[in-house]
Design an enzyme around this catalytic site. Sequence first.
Site, mmCIF file in Angstrom:
data_model
loop_
_atom_site.group_PDB
_atom_site.id
_atom_site.type_symbol
_atom_site.label_atom_id
_atom_site.label_comp_id
_atom_site.label_asym_id
_atom_site.label_seq_id
_atom_site.Cartn_x
_atom_site.Cartn_y
_atom_site.Cartn_z
ATOM 1 N N ARG A 181 4.684 6.142 0.916
ATOM 2 C CA ARG A 181 3.276 5.256 0.620
ATOM 3 C C ARG A 181 2.105 5.784 1.464
ATOM 4 N NH1 ARG A 181 4.077 -0.915 -0.346
ATOM 5 N NH2 ARG A 181 1.963 -0.715 -1.055
ATOM 6 N N CYS A 239 -0.523 -3.239 6.438
ATOM 7 C CA CYS A 239 0.548 -2.650 5.389
ATOM 8 C C CYS A 239 0.251 -2.662 4.051
ATOM 9 C CB CYS A 239 2.142 -3.701 5.531
ATOM 10 S SG CYS A 239 1.623 -5.305 5.293
#
Length: 284
Positions: A181, A239
Amino acid sequence: MNAIISASELADALRSERPPVLLDVRWQLSTAAASGQPFDGRAAYASGHIPGAVFVDLDRELASTPGPRGRHPLPDLDVFGAAMRRAGVSAGTPVVAYDGGIGWAAARAWWLLRWTGHPDVRVLDGGLPAWDGPLEAEAEASAPAEGDFVPKPAEGAVLDADGAAALARSGVLLDARAGERYRGEVEPIDPVGGHIPGALSAPTSDNVDADGRFRPAAELRARFGELGVTRDVPVGVYCGSGVSAAHEVLALEVAGIPAALYVGSWSEWTSDPARPVAVGPDPQ
């Protein structure tokens, strides 16, 4: 004070003259379990929890409504404070949070309590799977006495988007998501893949062993040291939505390194298409 507690230490603490308040914060990032049914943390709590624990809803009590500030923005402090008092949290009472084992949700509760001034909060290392003591069902549970905790946020422990961008240039900004990611190879949730320019990839999964327990403090210090993290350098973490990043802030705390949390994280960052996005393994 150590920020984590083992299951055996928790069992001893619960038998002591000053037992901790227990928060059951079971939650899953995915909305659907393997059965295809949405995960229901309250139902999991009702079927069996550590005796005396009170269920806390991450989405409703540890975060506010999703929107431009991210999927899990900071909760309304009145809502958060009321939830903590309902659970029996007082300023002078120790608190232990646990979840289903991954540690992210418990860390979010830990971080919020620490950020709002509670001096004695720990996370059960390994979560409920580490607990080998008895469980009780919700029907057997009794409501705790109302606590007196009033949240009073500290300054400097929270980053906004501009602060995160600046820290990526002046200090160390860690991206706690999975490496793919960070690199922008996949993005299952947010509209854009990649990372904040200058941020370093530091997946939360590397903070724990195969059983989901935190690696020893010395190993964590070495891990973060390889990324240029020391007590003398300002550090921040983000995050996807400020949940797994809280777990990384907790890992840094175990290592003896203070860090700020970018609560909005990637879900807030990508809500504004004007914000720059970097892809690939290079931080820039």
